[in-house]
Design a protein around this motif. Structure first.
Motif, PDB file in Angstrom:
ATOM      1  N   VAL A 139      87.638  24.031  79.847  1.00 34.74           N
ATOM      2  CA  VAL A 139      88.739  23.617  78.967  1.00 34.74           C
ATOM      3  C   VAL A 139      90.049  23.638  79.743  1.00 34.74           C
ATOM      4  O   VAL A 139      90.858  22.710  79.656  1.00 34.74           O
ATOM      5  N   VAL A 140      90.267  24.683  80.511  1.00 38.85           N
ATOM      6  CA  VAL A 140      91.473  24.778  81.336  1.00 38.85           C
ATOM      7  C   VAL A 140      91.481  23.666  82.378  1.00 38.85           C
ATOM      8  O   VAL A 140      92.510  23.033  82.624  1.00 38.85           O
ATOM      9  N   MET A 141      90.316  23.393  82.962  1.00 36.72           N
ATOM     10  CA  MET A 141      90.217  22.337  83.962  1.00 36.72           C
ATOM     11  C   MET A 141      90.555  20.986  83.337  1.00 36.72           C
ATOM     12  O   MET A 141      91.304  20.197  83.923  1.00 36.72           O
ATOM     13  N   ALA A 142      90.050  20.710  82.155  1.00 33.50           N
ATOM     14  CA  ALA A 142      90.324  19.434  81.490  1.00 33.50           C
ATOM     15  C   ALA A 142      91.798  19.313  81.115  1.00 33.50           C
ATOM     16  O   ALA A 142      92.407  18.253  81.312  1.00 33.50           O
ATOM     17  N   THR A 143      92.396  20.392  80.617  1.00 35.30           N
ATOM     18  CA  THR A 143      93.815  20.319  80.241  1.00 35.30           C
ATOM     19  C   THR A 143      94.706  20.166  81.474  1.00 35.30           C
ATOM     20  O   THR A 143      95.800  19.595  81.374  1.00 35.30           O
ATOM     21  N   ASP A 144      94.271  20.650  82.619  1.00 35.31           N
ATOM     22  CA  ASP A 144      95.036  20.448  83.849  1.00 35.31           C
ATOM     23  C   ASP A 144      94.861  19.038  84.400  1.00 35.31           C
ATOM     24  O   ASP A 144      95.802  18.466  84.958  1.00 35.31           O
ATOM     25  N   LEU A 145      93.674  18.478  84.258  1.00 35.53           N
ATOM     26  CA  LEU A 145      93.394  17.172  84.861  1.00 35.53           C
ATOM     27  C   LEU A 145      93.815  15.994  83.997  1.00 35.53           C
ATOM     28  O   LEU A 145      94.110  14.919  84.526  1.00 35.53           O
ATOM     29  N   ILE A 146      93.850  16.145  82.679  1.00 28.81           N
ATOM     30  CA  ILE A 146      94.207  15.024  81.794  1.00 28.81           C
ATOM     31  C   ILE A 146      95.622  14.500  82.080  1.00 28.81           C
ATOM     32  O   ILE A 146      95.807  13.283  82.203  1.00 28.81           O
ATOM     33  N   PRO A 147      96.643  15.344  82.234  1.00 30.35           N
ATOM     34  CA  PRO A 147      97.964  14.798  82.572  1.00 30.35           C
ATOM     35  C   PRO A 147      97.995  14.091  83.928  1.00 30.35           C
ATOM     36  O   PRO A 147      98.679  13.073  84.086  1.00 30.35           O
ATOM     37  N   ILE A 148      97.238  14.589  84.886  1.00 32.60           N
ATOM     38  CA  ILE A 148      97.181  13.941  86.197  1.00 32.60           C
ATOM     39  C   ILE A 148      96.564  12.554  86.066  1.00 32.60           C
ATOM     40  O   ILE A 148      97.064  11.574  86.639  1.00 32.60           O
ATOM     41  N   LEU A 149      95.486  12.443  85.304  1.00 33.44           N
ATOM     42  CA  LEU A 149      94.847  11.139  85.100  1.00 33.44           C
ATOM     43  C   LEU A 149      95.737  10.194  84.296  1.00 33.44           C
ATOM     44  O   LEU A 149      95.788   8.993  84.582  1.00 33.44           O
ATOM     45  N   GLN A 150      96.469  10.721  83.313  1.00 31.46           N
ATOM     46  CA  GLN A 150      97.392   9.882  82.544  1.00 31.46           C
ATOM     47  C   GLN A 150      98.523   9.357  83.427  1.00 31.46           C
ATOM     48  O   GLN A 150      98.907   8.196  83.330  1.00 31.46           O
ATOM     49  N   ASN A 151      99.027  10.210  84.292  1.00 30.09           N
ATOM     50  CA  ASN A 151     100.074   9.766  85.225  1.00 30.09           C
ATOM     51  C   ASN A 151      99.548   8.696  86.171  1.00 30.09           C
ATOM     52  O   ASN A 151     100.272   7.758  86.514  1.00 30.09           O
ATOM     53  N   PHE A 152      98.311   8.831  86.592  1.00 30.68           N
ATOM     54  CA  PHE A 152      97.718   7.829  87.480  1.00 30.68           C
ATOM     55  C   PHE A 152      97.592   6.482  86.763  1.00 30.68           C
ATOM     56  O   PHE A 152      97.930   5.440  87.319  1.00 30.68           O
ATOM     57  N   VAL A 153      97.122   6.505  85.528  1.00 28.44           N
ATOM     58  CA  VAL A 153      96.940   5.260  84.768  1.00 28.44           C
ATOM     59  C   VAL A 153      98.288   4.602  84.467  1.00 28.44           C
ATOM     60  O   VAL A 153      98.416   3.376  84.506  1.00 28.44           O
ATOM     61  N   GLN A 154      99.323   5.386  84.211  1.00 27.10           N
ATOM     62  CA  GLN A 154     100.630   4.849  83.867  1.00 27.10           C
ATOM     63  C   GLN A 154     101.470   4.466  85.091  1.00 27.10           C
ATOM     64  O   GLN A 154     102.521   3.850  84.954  1.00 27.10           O
ATOM     65  N   ALA A 155     101.018   4.835  86.274  1.00 24.76           N
ATOM     66  CA  ALA A 155     101.776   4.536  87.495  1.00 24.76           C
ATOM     67  C   ALA A 155     101.681   3.053  87.834  1.00 24.76           C
ATOM     68  O   ALA A 155     100.797   2.330  87.353  1.00 24.76           O
ATOM     69  N   ASN A 156     102.595   2.596  88.686  1.00 25.18           N
ATOM     70  CA  ASN A 156     102.549   1.197  89.104  1.00 25.18           C
ATOM     71  C   ASN A 156     101.398   0.989  90.093  1.00 25.18           C
ATOM     72  O   ASN A 156     100.882   1.960  90.664  1.00 25.18           O
ATOM     73  N   PRO A 157     100.981  -0.240  90.320  1.00 23.49           N
ATOM     74  CA  PRO A 157      99.822  -0.505  91.173  1.00 23.49           C
ATOM     75  C   PRO A 157      99.975  -0.001  92.609  1.00 23.49           C
ATOM     76  O   PRO A 157      98.999   0.400  93.234  1.00 23.49           O
ATOM     77  N   GLU A 158     101.195   0.020  93.119  1.00 24.15           N
ATOM     78  CA  GLU A 158     101.402   0.514  94.482  1.00 24.15           C
ATOM     79  C   GLU A 158     101.110   2.005  94.584  1.00 24.15           C
ATOM     80  O   GLU A 158     100.455   2.463  95.524  1.00 24.15           O
ATOM     81  N   GLU A 159     101.553   2.776  93.609  1.00 20.86           N
ATOM     82  CA  GLU A 159     101.262   4.205  93.593  1.00 20.86           C
ATOM     83  C   GLU A 159      99.772   4.466  93.379  1.00 20.86           C
ATOM     84  O   GLU A 159      99.205   5.403  93.966  1.00 20.86           O
ATOM     85  N   GLN A 160      99.139   3.657  92.545  1.00 19.45           N
ATOM     86  CA  GLN A 160      97.697   3.800  92.336  1.00 19.45           C
ATOM     87  C   GLN A 160      96.935   3.517  93.628  1.00 19.45           C
ATOM     88  O   GLN A 160      95.984   4.229  93.970  1.00 19.45           O
ATOM     89  N   ALA A 161      97.355   2.461  94.330  1.00 15.26           N
ATOM     90  CA  ALA A 161      96.682   2.124  95.592  1.00 15.26           C
ATOM     91  C   ALA A 161      96.854   3.235  96.615  1.00 15.26           C
ATOM     92  O   ALA A 161      95.918   3.578  97.345  1.00 15.26           O
ATOM     93  N   THR A 162      98.054   3.823  96.663  1.00 17.90           N
ATOM     94  CA  THR A 162      98.298   4.940  97.583  1.00 17.90           C
ATOM     95  C   THR A 162      97.418   6.129  97.223  1.00 17.90           C
ATOM     96  O   THR A 162      96.831   6.774  98.106  1.00 17.90           O
TER      97      THR A 162
END
Length: 143
Positions: free
Chosen positions: A67-90
């Motif tokens: 549960v702690v692992m999921a709550t830590d990783l969900i914001p990271i994954l949301q930031n990745f999805v919301q980032a621009n394509p250049e940041e995603q590619a990096t």
């Protein structure tokens, strides 16, 4: 040990290896063994270890609590999805480089720790054991 007996052993082994290398069945077994050995080493080094480290480290850092692992990783994954394509590619290229570096690191050590066992050498070992039995009276005790 006397040199002539040892030389006779290695000369017979070399002669047998030259003879067995011409046998098509053993040659086919050799290439199959090489392919399986390389496939196992590559799958183990690039498949298991990077995946294990990628999931084990976050699991350890979250104190083995999913549960702690999921709550830590969900914001990271949301930031990745919301980032621009250049940041995603990096981010993806960084993950690819990390994956490859871990894989190559383990591949080198895997080749060192688990050397290839040739079917030719196995055949020669079996033959030389029987040759030693037949020529036991001519060989020293430690051969």
């Amino acid at each position: 040990m006397q040199a002539p007996e040892v030389a006779a052993y290695w000369a017979e082994r070399r002669r047998y290896l030259e003879k067995v290398r011409r046998v098509p069945e053993v040659r086919q077994r050799f290439w199959r063994a090489v392919g399986i050995y390389l496939l196992r080493r590559i799958l183990w080094s690039f498949g298991f270890f990077p995946v294990f480290i990628a999931f084990w480290l976050p699991f350890v850092l979250s104190s083995f609590n999913p549960v702690v692992m999921a709550t830590d990783l969900i914001p990271i994954l949301q930031n990745f999805v919301q980032a621009n394509p250049e940041e995603q590619a990096t981010s993806l290229s960084t993950l690819t480089i990390a994956w490859a570096s871990i894989g190559f690191f383990f591949l080198v050590f895997d080749f060192v720790l688990t050397p290839f066992k040739s079917p030719y050498e196995y055949e020669a070992d079996v033959y030389m054991r029987s040759w030693e039995q037949l020529n036991h009276d001519q060989l020293p005790d430690k051969v």
